[in-house]
Design a protein around this motif. Structure first.
Motif, PDB file in Angstrom:
ATOM      1  N   ILE A 483       0.848  -1.204   0.000  1.00 19.96           N
ATOM      2  CA  ILE A 483       0.000   0.000   0.000  1.00 19.96           C
ATOM      3  C   ILE A 483       0.878   1.246   0.000  1.00 19.96           C
ATOM      4  CG2 ILE A 483      -1.694   1.301   1.320  1.00 19.96           C
ATOM      5  CD1 ILE A 483      -2.894  -1.056  -0.069  1.00 19.96           C
ATOM      6  N   TYR A 484       1.953   1.234   0.811  1.00 23.38           N
ATOM      7  CA  TYR A 484       2.875   2.378   0.823  1.00 23.38           C
ATOM      8  C   TYR A 484       3.467   2.604  -0.565  1.00 23.38           C
ATOM      9  CZ  TYR A 484       2.995   3.386   5.831  1.00 23.38           C
ATOM     10  OH  TYR A 484       2.666   3.789   7.108  1.00 23.38           O
ATOM     11  N   ALA A 485       3.781   1.530  -1.246  1.00 25.77           N
ATOM     12  CA  ALA A 485       4.330   1.663  -2.603  1.00 25.77           C
ATOM     13  C   ALA A 485       3.310   2.314  -3.540  1.00 25.77           C
ATOM     14  CB  ALA A 485       4.744   0.289  -3.134  1.00 25.77           C
ATOM     15  N   PHE A 486       2.042   1.911  -3.415  1.00 25.08           N
ATOM     16  CA  PHE A 486       0.994   2.510  -4.241  1.00 25.08           C
ATOM     17  C   PHE A 486       0.812   3.993  -3.883  1.00 25.08           C
ATOM     18  CE2 PHE A 486      -3.451   3.819  -4.594  1.00 25.08           C
ATOM     19  CZ  PHE A 486      -3.632   3.703  -5.966  1.00 25.08           C
ATOM     20  N   LEU A 487       0.895   4.309  -2.597  1.00 18.91           N
ATOM     21  CA  LEU A 487       0.735   5.708  -2.183  1.00 18.91           C
ATOM     22  C   LEU A 487       1.835   6.581  -2.773  1.00 18.91           C
ATOM     23  CD1 LEU A 487      -0.338   5.339   1.578  1.00 18.91           C
ATOM     24  CD2 LEU A 487      -1.787   5.809  -0.413  1.00 18.91           C
TER      25      LEU A 487
END
Length: 504
Positions: A483-487
């Motif tokens: 999720i952090y990567a997508f953010l």
């Protein structure tokens, strides 16, 4: 004639005010602790501070320093003190109120207060009386004078008050305060004050002075007290805010003083129930406002703890109809624990929804709790419709600003307040509380969903000024690494690129 100067006040007091009666009262009542002093090692006698005598000691070996024992003469519990070890540290002080008849006018009563010191200079038998305040009471009024501790000067006061030890001069005060009410009983005989019903206020101790001063000014206190209102009078003298401004002190009858005529049933109920001063104050306030409901019902149905709410209710519902409605709900088993407040809220909601309160079924409905809840839901729906209108206006701009998707995740923009409520329900967090701020443009809320399941709640984001303030999942869990990567991708696409585009 009421004295007006310090000399005139002093003329009402004995030149030697420390009488045997005062000394006896001080000996028995003024001090918390009593001691048995043994002056020398091996002494055959000890000085008891309660007896104020030297007492023969039979078994001196059982009396070590600072032990508790009983005086062989008076059977008083005492603490043993060996004088040669030093007793200056136990110098004791008390504050005493003593009443007497005026020496100048036998129809007037005086009260004098003293600081009483003992064990001064390490001497067990040493006791000293220092005058503090002077009070004079007559049918014409009352006067007070006090001794300024630093200079010994006498100072008149504008009103009567209790000047207990306080201030810088006595900032380390630890003594006992006591009032010699037996001396008051003797002094009050055959004076106008013997009819004042003062006996009902003996539990006030030294504050009975306030009652004496009030009676000197307003003799109506006699029949108020004898009608059972002594608890109210005591609360008034102790300056409870709820009691202020209720009585017409210049009235010459019970009706004129109270502002209404209490019934015989009410006066009997007061005497029977021993109601508190605050409760009586609430009763007086309600009856003065025109409430026809009598005290037994007011007390039984909890009216005396909700006077302000009742005043607001009375603007819409007469008191007698309110009691009838309350009894009806009780009979039906529908009376709520907070009936008055629930009912007031219900009436406000009806006005907000535009209901006609002239209809009996609307004004006094059955199942009040259920109707109250229905009103709340209707108001919430009405409010949400207004917010949804704002959200509809914001939606296209938010889509343009935040629309983004990757192979695994996508951003979904909420359209209505119901979307936020559902999101909070499914993820067990508080995003539903952000509806007002989101609708009014104070913050932005977007949903992070799986691309394969865009309708299923996953994570929720709050964004302000190009910054992601928070991203929360189920039960407020933090984002995973993916999720952090997508953010990071989302921020680069929606914030960094767009800023560069605007700058270009």
């Amino acid at each position: 004639m009421l004295p007006q100067t310090t000399d005139q006040i002093l003329a009402h007091f004995c030149k030697d005010p420390v009488t045997k009666n005062l000394q006896e009262f001080v000996r028995k009542n003024a001090f918390e602790h009593q001691y048995l002093f043994i002056r020398e090692k091996g002494a055959a006698t000890g000085y008891c501070s309660f007896c104020q005598k030297d007492i023969p000691l039979k078994d001196r070996s059982s009396m070590p320093h600072n032990t508790e024992t009983t005086c062989p003469h008076c059977q008083q519990e005492v603490t043993v003190k060996h004088v040669w070890r030093g007793i200056k540290g136990i110098a004791d002080v008390a504050y005493v109120y003593h009443f007497a008849r005026s020496v100048k006018n036998k129809q007037m009563i005086t009260c004098q207060t003293f600081y009483v010191y003992r064990f001064l200079d390490g001497k067990p038998e040493m006791m000293e009386y220092s005058p503090s305040c002077y009070y004079v009471f007559s049918v014409e009024g009352s006067k007070m004078m006090y001794v300024y501790p630093y200079t010994g000067s006498h100072n008149l006061t504008k009103s009567i008050y209790i000047k207990n030890p306080a201030g810088d001069f006595y900032q380390h005060w630890r003594g006992k305060i006591s009032a010699n009410l037996d001396s008051l009983a003797r002094a009050i005989r055959q004076t106008p004050f013997q009819y004042s019903a003062w006996e009902k206020y003996t539990d006030m101790e030294e504050k009975i002075l306030l009652y004496m001063a009030q009676f000197a000014k307003y003799p109506q206190l006699e029949y108020l007290s004898k009608c059972g209102l002594s608890a109210f009078i005591q609360s008034y003298l102790e300056r409870y805010p709820v009691t202020r401004g209720l009585l017409n002190w210049r009235g010459n009858s019970l009706r004129k003083v109270l502002g209404f005529q209490p019934t015989k049933q009410e006066l009997q109920y007061i005497e029977k129930k021993s109601l508190s001063g605050v409760t009586l104050a609430c009763w007086i306030a309600l009856r003065q406002s025109g409430c026809p409901v009598l005290l037994p019902d007011l007390h039984t149905y909890g009216w005396l703890t909700e006077t302000q709410v009742l005043k607001n209710l009375n603007e819409t519902v007469p008191f007698d109809k309110l009691l009838a409605y309350q009894k009806r709900l009780e009979k039906r088993g529908e009376l709520t624990a907070y009936f008055f407040r629930d009912y007031l809220d219900y009436l406000r909601e009806c006005r907000q929804l535009g209901y006609d309160l002239s209809h009996k079924d609307v004004l006094c409905p059955n199942k009040l709790a259920e109707k109250h809840l229905q009103n709340q839901l209707r108001i919430k729906q009405k409010s949400n419709r207004q917010l949804d209108k704002k959200l509809t206006e914001r939606y296209p701009k938010l889509v343009e600003k935040y629309q983004y998707a990757s192979a695994d995740f996508c951003i979904v923009i909420p359209r209505t307040s119901g979307d936020l409520i559902a999101e909070g329900y499914h993820l067990h967090h508080c995003v539903g509380g952000y509806i007002d701020r989101y609708a009014n443009g104070l913050t932005d809320i977007v949903f992070l969903r799986r691309t394969a399941e865009p309708a299923v709640s996953y994570y929720t984001m709050e964004i302000q000024n190009g910054r992601i303030l928070q991203c929360r999942g189920f039960k407020n869990c933090v984002p995973t690494d993916e999720i952090y990567a997508f953010l990071d991708e989302f921020k680069h696409s929606c914030f960094t690129k767009k800023r560069q585009k605007r700058a270009g």
